[in-house]
Design an enzyme around this catalytic site. Structure first.
Site, mmCIF file in Angstrom:
data_model
loop_
_atom_site.group_PDB
_atom_site.id
_atom_site.type_symbol
_atom_site.label_atom_id
_atom_site.label_comp_id
_atom_site.label_asym_id
_atom_site.label_seq_id
_atom_site.Cartn_x
_atom_site.Cartn_y
_atom_site.Cartn_z
ATOM 1 C CD GLU A 109 -2.859 -1.134 2.351
ATOM 2 O OE1 GLU A 109 -4.072 -1.353 2.210
ATOM 3 O OE2 GLU A 109 -2.323 -1.043 3.455
ATOM 4 C CB CYS A 123 2.806 7.663 3.123
ATOM 5 S SG CYS A 123 3.302 6.533 4.399
ATOM 6 C CB CYS A 130 7.300 -4.546 9.290
ATOM 7 S SG CYS A 130 8.660 -3.745 10.164
ATOM 8 C CB CYS A 134 6.001 -1.630 16.654
ATOM 9 S SG CYS A 134 7.698 -1.301 16.145
ATOM 10 C CB CYS A 137 2.777 -1.134 13.987
ATOM 11 S SG CYS A 137 2.934 -1.013 12.205
ATOM 12 C CB CYS A 359 0.425 6.509 11.117
ATOM 13 S SG CYS A 359 0.917 8.087 10.544
#
Ligand code: SAH
Ligand code: SF4
Length: 380
Positions: A109, A123, A130, A134, A137, A359
């Protein structure tokens, strides 16, 4: 995580894609394909460069200053391609979220946010998923992970410029003025490619986005920070999110390897850092977790001596997230303390929340679908 393979690139298409190559790569591939000497290859590469990155053309036939025969030769060997856009959503606030397909089962994305930076920021994602987990997230919960290639990251910029109809590049009134590496993935785990991407998109003869308008956000991969500054001169953002090690260990687990003091030392030594080139510290506001007045004061104390900007990010919820966003009064009280210490306008307005584009909400739809299918199957 059995299939974790960060290094291997996607399978080669039959015709090589020139879009996404650096000048040096273009030159090398032209020299080899057409047996050109260095000077001729450089000249050809410069011509193609302008067509690809300044004019945004995708057909060799449109390259009017290149001889017909040469154009045909190019078309036999190469393409100028974009990643396939499999989904495009526009939020009520104008934010655009794109789902781009990089290969079978590989989707990423990227999000265009108007009225950020000089005009608007794109962005981009640097990885599929990932490897860092975290806890707040969404991307970190995605199992499939690999680095994106230079072409796949540049391809995000090209595809969005197509959608915004921003060719040729460099228009005074352009909407896409800034690039932030704040999409899926940890850019400093893919620095070789990120560095080449910045070389391509900052080139004044092409896409022409100045390095001062390119920001790379990291969770704190300390050993790569210096190289990022040296190679790219990009602006740096740090995902701090906590003011003490035990809490940061929990929220941003890479902190166990590179604790706060080490991270801030690397920030003080970031090439080019100074009052005119401040480092942005991102701080996600989690209700009852990291949002007290005492922590705001501690944040200010920690950052003393580091040329810094602070960006408070209201937590953006996602399905199954173990946190809540702090109340608006709490965020304002926190911001007030930070403001009084001399840091201006620190709250990042959530954008595109209605389309899960804010975010930390990014996660490939393909993966989400698989997860929901699995749940459905499990409940049968
Ligand atoms: N991996 C890099 C860049 C991508 S994340 C990094 O961590 O910095 C971009 C920013 O979004 C980071 O500051 C990250 O901490 C933040 N973020 C992640 N999940 C979030 C969420 N659910 N709500 C608000 N911000 C989030
Ligand atoms: Fe990865 Fe950044 Fe999300 Fe952490 S916040 S899991 S480093 S994308």
């Amino acid at each position: 995580m059995a299939e974790l393979d960060l290094a291997s690139p996607p399978p080669q298409a039959a015709l090589q894609n020139l879009a996404g190559m650096t000048r040096a790569e273009l030159q090398a591939v032209l020299a080899e394909s057409f047996g050109l000497d260095g000077k001729k290859a450089r000249m050809r590469a410069n011509q193609l460069w302008r067509w690809i990155y300044h004019y945004g053309v995708t057909e060799f036939g449109d390259m009017t200053d290149i001889a017909k025969e040469m154009r045909a030769g190019l078309a036999e060997r190469f393409v100028i391609a974009r990643p396939e856009m499999t989904e495009r959503q526009v939020s009520t606030d104008g934010t655009r979220k794109y789902l781009l397909k990089m290969g079978p089962g590989i989707e990423v994305e990227c999000v265009f946010i108007p009225d950020v930076g000089r005009a608007g920021a794109l962005c981009v994602s640097s990885q599929v998923g990932c490897t860092l987990n975290c806890t707040f997230c969404h991307t970190g919960t995605q199992k499939l992970v690999r680095n994106l290639t230079t072409a796949e990251i540049v391809g995000q910029v090209l595809a969005v410029k197509d959608d915004l109809e921003e060719w040729p590049s460099g228009d005074e009134n352009r909407r896409l003025s800034n690039i932030v590496f704040m999409g899926m993935g940890e850019p400093l785990y893919n620095l070789d490619n990120v560095s080449k991407v910045i070389e391509v998109i900052s080139d004044g003869d092409g896409i022409s986005i100045s390095r001062r308008r390119i920001t790379v956000s990291t969770s704190g991969v300390v050993p790569e920070m210096h190289r990022l500054g040296e190679e790219t001169a990009a602006m740096l953002a740090i995902s701090l999110h906590a003011t003490n090690d035990p809490l940061r260990d929990e929220l941003v687990p890479i902190n166990r390897k590179y604790p706060i003091a080490t991270l801030l030392e690397a920030c003080r030594n970031y090439p080019g850092v100074g009052n005119a080139r401040r480092i942005t510290f991102e701080y996600v506001m989690l209700k009852g977790v990291n949002d007290t007045d005492a922590e705001a004061r501690e944040l200010v104390r920690l950052l003393k001596g580091v040329p810094a900007k602070i960006n408070l990010i209201p937590f953006n919820p996602w399905p199954g997230a173990p946190y809540e966003c702090s109340s608006w009064e709490r965020i304002e009280a926190f911001a007030d303390i930070v403001n009084r210490a001399g840091y201006a306008s620190p709250i990042r307005t959530p954008r595109g929340r209605d389309i899960l584009a804010a975010c930390g909400q990014l996660k490939s739809a393909s993966i989400k679908k698989r997860a929901s299918e699995a749940r459905r199957e499990a409940s049968l």
